[in-house]
Design a protein around this motif. Sequence first.
Motif, PDB file in Angstrom:
ATOM      1  N   UNK A   1       0.815  -1.214   0.000  1.00  0.00           N
ATOM      2  CA  UNK A   1       0.000   0.000   0.000  1.00  0.00           C
ATOM      3  C   UNK A   1       0.852   1.269   0.000  1.00  0.00           C
ATOM      4  N   UNK A   2       2.188   1.124  -0.077  1.00  0.00           N
ATOM      5  CA  UNK A   2       3.078   2.277  -0.137  1.00  0.00           C
ATOM      6  C   UNK A   2       3.530   2.826   1.203  1.00  0.00           C
ATOM      7  N   UNK A   3       3.165   2.156   2.298  1.00  0.00           N
ATOM      8  CA  UNK A   3       3.586   2.623   3.626  1.00  0.00           C
ATOM      9  C   UNK A   3       5.042   2.228   3.851  1.00  0.00           C
ATOM     10  N   UNK A   4       5.892   3.199   4.233  1.00  0.00           N
ATOM     11  CA  UNK A   4       7.288   2.853   4.494  1.00  0.00           C
ATOM     12  C   UNK A   4       7.422   2.043   5.790  1.00  0.00           C
ATOM     13  N   UNK A   5       8.259   1.026   5.740  1.00  0.00           N
ATOM     14  CA  UNK A   5       8.524   0.169   6.896  1.00  0.00           C
ATOM     15  C   UNK A   5      10.021  -0.129   6.950  1.00  0.00           C
ATOM     16  N   UNK A   6      10.479  -0.518   8.130  1.00  0.00           N
ATOM     17  CA  UNK A   6      11.874  -0.909   8.302  1.00  0.00           C
ATOM     18  C   UNK A   6      11.888  -2.332   8.849  1.00  0.00           C
ATOM     19  N   UNK A   7      12.839  -3.110   8.370  1.00  0.00           N
ATOM     20  CA  UNK A   7      12.946  -4.492   8.820  1.00  0.00           C
ATOM     21  C   UNK A   7      13.292  -4.534  10.305  1.00  0.00           C
ATOM     22  N   UNK A   8      12.927  -5.610  10.948  1.00  0.00           N
ATOM     23  CA  UNK A   8      13.263  -5.761  12.359  1.00  0.00           C
ATOM     24  C   UNK A   8      12.088  -5.435  13.254  1.00  0.00           C
ATOM     25  N   UNK A   9      12.410  -5.031  14.465  1.00  0.00           N
ATOM     26  CA  UNK A   9      11.364  -4.831  15.464  1.00  0.00           C
ATOM     27  C   UNK A   9      10.957  -3.375  15.654  1.00  0.00           C
TER      28      UNK A   9
END
Length: 134
Positions: free
Chosen positions: A89-97
Amino acid sequence: MITVGVALGTVTCGVDTADVWYAWVGATLRDMGDLSARVLSALERERLSMYRNDSAAARYVVTRSLVRSVLSHRMDVPPGDVPISQTDFGKPVVAGTLHFNVSHSGDLVLMALSADRAVGIDVERRRAVERSPA
């Protein structure tokens, strides 16, 4: 190292916490070129080149720089190396917790960051609205 933004504080809800950061676009205008070159990823710099509106481009640089600066500090990696991806959906995320969310309105950018759970933050600039006669 370039840093963007100021820690506003920590919000606690039960046992979970979130740190809140803010940045003013206007306060960073003189650093746009340096921020773009030293903080943004190559893909973000490419996307920046597509902006035709200077104020939207500045908001993009400050928003992405705030996210990268805060995550860089938390993850102990250079800002350009923070592994940010996007959901379908285009939401930025970062790997991990780590979980983060960003909102901007006018000249203000807010960011919430939590290691405990997904977070959300929202900001709306105050606008004068005429009231209709009753």
